[in-house]
Motif scaffolding. Structure first.
Motif, PDB file in Angstrom:
ATOM      1  N   ASP A 166     -62.396  52.081 -36.426  1.00  0.00           N
ATOM      2  CA  ASP A 166     -61.048  52.474 -36.019  1.00  0.00           C
ATOM      3  C   ASP A 166     -60.260  53.038 -37.195  1.00  0.00           C
ATOM      4  OD1 ASP A 166     -61.645  51.714 -33.433  1.00  0.00           O
ATOM      5  OD2 ASP A 166     -60.842  49.699 -33.663  1.00  0.00           O
ATOM      6  N   ASP A 209     -58.442  54.108 -20.808  1.00  0.00           N
ATOM      7  CA  ASP A 209     -59.018  53.028 -21.614  1.00  0.00           C
ATOM      8  C   ASP A 209     -59.395  53.497 -23.014  1.00  0.00           C
ATOM      9  OD1 ASP A 209     -59.791  50.139 -21.109  1.00  0.00           O
ATOM     10  OD2 ASP A 209     -61.620  50.888 -22.068  1.00  0.00           O
ATOM     11  N   MET A 210     -59.861  54.727 -23.135  1.00  0.00           N
ATOM     12  CA  MET A 210     -60.351  55.199 -24.433  1.00  0.00           C
ATOM     13  C   MET A 210     -59.217  55.492 -25.417  1.00  0.00           C
ATOM     14  SD  MET A 210     -63.621  55.046 -24.020  1.00  0.00           S
ATOM     15  CE  MET A 210     -64.397  55.951 -25.356  1.00  0.00           C
ATOM     16  N   GLY A 212     -57.062  53.362 -26.521  1.00  0.00           N
ATOM     17  CA  GLY A 212     -56.935  52.269 -27.485  1.00  0.00           C
ATOM     18  C   GLY A 212     -58.266  51.899 -28.110  1.00  0.00           C
ATOM     19  N   SER A 213     -58.237  50.896 -28.969  1.00  0.00           N
ATOM     20  CA  SER A 213     -59.458  50.417 -29.599  1.00  0.00           C
ATOM     21  C   SER A 213     -60.241  49.545 -28.623  1.00  0.00           C
ATOM     22  CB  SER A 213     -59.118  49.603 -30.845  1.00  0.00           C
ATOM     23  OG  SER A 213     -60.255  48.867 -31.269  1.00  0.00           O
ATOM     24  N   GLY A 214     -61.552  49.614 -28.696  1.00  0.00           N
ATOM     25  CA  GLY A 214     -62.381  48.753 -27.870  1.00  0.00           C
ATOM     26  C   GLY A 214     -62.493  47.343 -28.431  1.00  0.00           C
TER      27      GLY A 214
END
Lengths: 234, 234
Positions: A166, A209-210, A212-214
């Motif tokens: 990230d 969803d993509m 933000g960070s997973g």
DNA sequence: AGCTTACGACAACACCATTGACGTGTCATG
DNA sequence: CATGACACGTCAATGGTGTTGTCGTAAGCT
């Protein structure tokens, strides 16, 4: 070659440089982090750091035997900042979650340095303290040692790997960052349903969803799995 | 500066170098990969690559505008090689495991190029095909779309993050790699039990476990947690 | 056969990390 | 308070790096 480095704690004489700066390990590390934060990772060279400190570049070799040692010191400083002010609650799951998120957040706060530092083992004080803390949480939660060690390894590596991943995105120039996001919508938003039915069917969800960070969800999943392997207490 | 690069497909004249080599984008990429494989990541410099090709280093700038473009070409070549020959089995868990390990393994095979690739979204064919495949596996396994998307995100980010993390370790200069390994024994092996009881108690286990990558176990844990969230089938 | 020009070669530039030698300012000792 | 030792900042040099302006020549078109 003669060893030029004197350990910080045994240092007694502090002669100011021509430009009046009084060097120390602390000052060098902080200046290096500032340099990287302001001008990017590629701005960190012995020469530039020397200039920023107001000292001859070679003076740094009185404090760090080479640039690798300096890099390790930067990494350890970031680990240290992640732990500042944190106290364990006694709830192993809450504690692990907090540590994971703190490491991640600390690295995001200085993405350029994080990229340089996230994959090194420093063996310095802040790092060993973190290792000790995490192992303590797992062992006192009731994990037998062999499992505690494997879980520790997976947990720490995942935190650092996501942090670096990230950080890399944040470290891109702002223009390239937006361009990247655009490309994502362009490429994936236009995939036809006949060749890419699953992407087409879920695109709005994906796009949301993509952003933000997973990591937070991946961390939660990891904690789920760890909890499932905890021998039933009592 | 004048643009020196002529796109490969529009190239007509092929003048041999003094040493008789006939250059091409393909030859340069393959030579570069061989160079890295044989002599380590730090052996890849424009000068050394030129020497390996039997050409003046500056001749490379007729084919790639800079070293970044060259590295991207290397990365692209690796992505192509990685996807060759995989077929889904229909067992979602086995398929996800295989994909994760394949991504990880292919990046390890050329760490230097992998470092660049892992942080970038290309939106190109190989990448979109992988996304489609993974989403398909999850959806046909019975995950509802919102969950499938979140799981996809965590899974892919985990694979790429670990791949980059472990590639970074391999891409270090040999000296730094050994230093990291040494640190485990030097720094952690000597931590006294009164200040670091948990490290001291588990040190042999730790030293053994940290030798390898944390990914396979972290992946297994992630799959555990994903399986637990799969709505009961039937 | 002649012309154009792509492309390989050369040389130079600016930067990099690192190190041996040197001398001066600082501190501990007396 | 004087003195001697030496730590540490400085200088200069070495051998590496990516990159670029210039030039001649040979390749391939007409």
């Amino acid at each position: 070659m003669v060893e030029r480095v004197v350990p910080e704690e045994r240092r007694q004489r502090r002669r100011p440089t021509k430009q009046g700066a009084v060097l120390s390990e602390r000052l060098i590390v902080e200046t290096a982090l500032r340099l990287v934060a302001q001008h990017g990772a590629e701005a960190l060279s012995v020469r530039r750091l020397g200039a920023a400190l107001g000292a001859d570049p070679s003076a740094l070799y009185r404090y760090f035997r080479n640039t690798d040692a300096l890099l390790l010191a930067l990494a350890d400083e970031l680990i240290g900042r992640a732990q500042e002010g944190w106290r364990p609650t006694g709830d192993w799951r809450a504690d692990l979650r907090a540590i994971g998120l703190r490491i991640h957040a600390s690295y995001q706060s200085n993405p350029q340095a994080a990229l340089l530092a996230a994959h090194r083992t420093t063996g310095r004080v802040h790092e060993t303290r973190a290792v000790e803390t995490i192992l303590g949480i797992l062992r006192s939660a009731g994990f037998p040692d062999p499992l505690a060690v494997r879980v520790y390894h997976a947990f720490v590596d995942q935190a650092l790997a996501f942090a670096a991943q990230d950080a890399a995105a944040l470290a891109l120039p702002a223009a390239a960052q937006e361009a990247d996001a655009e490309v994502w919508h362009q490429a994936y938003g236009r995939l036809p349903a006949d060749t890419h039915p699953n992407v087409a069917a879920t695109f709005p969800l994906l796009a949301a969803d993509m952003r933000g960070s997973g990591y937070p969800f991946a961390l939660e999943l990891l904690l789920d799995a760890i909890a499932a392997r905890l021998p039933a207490a009592r």
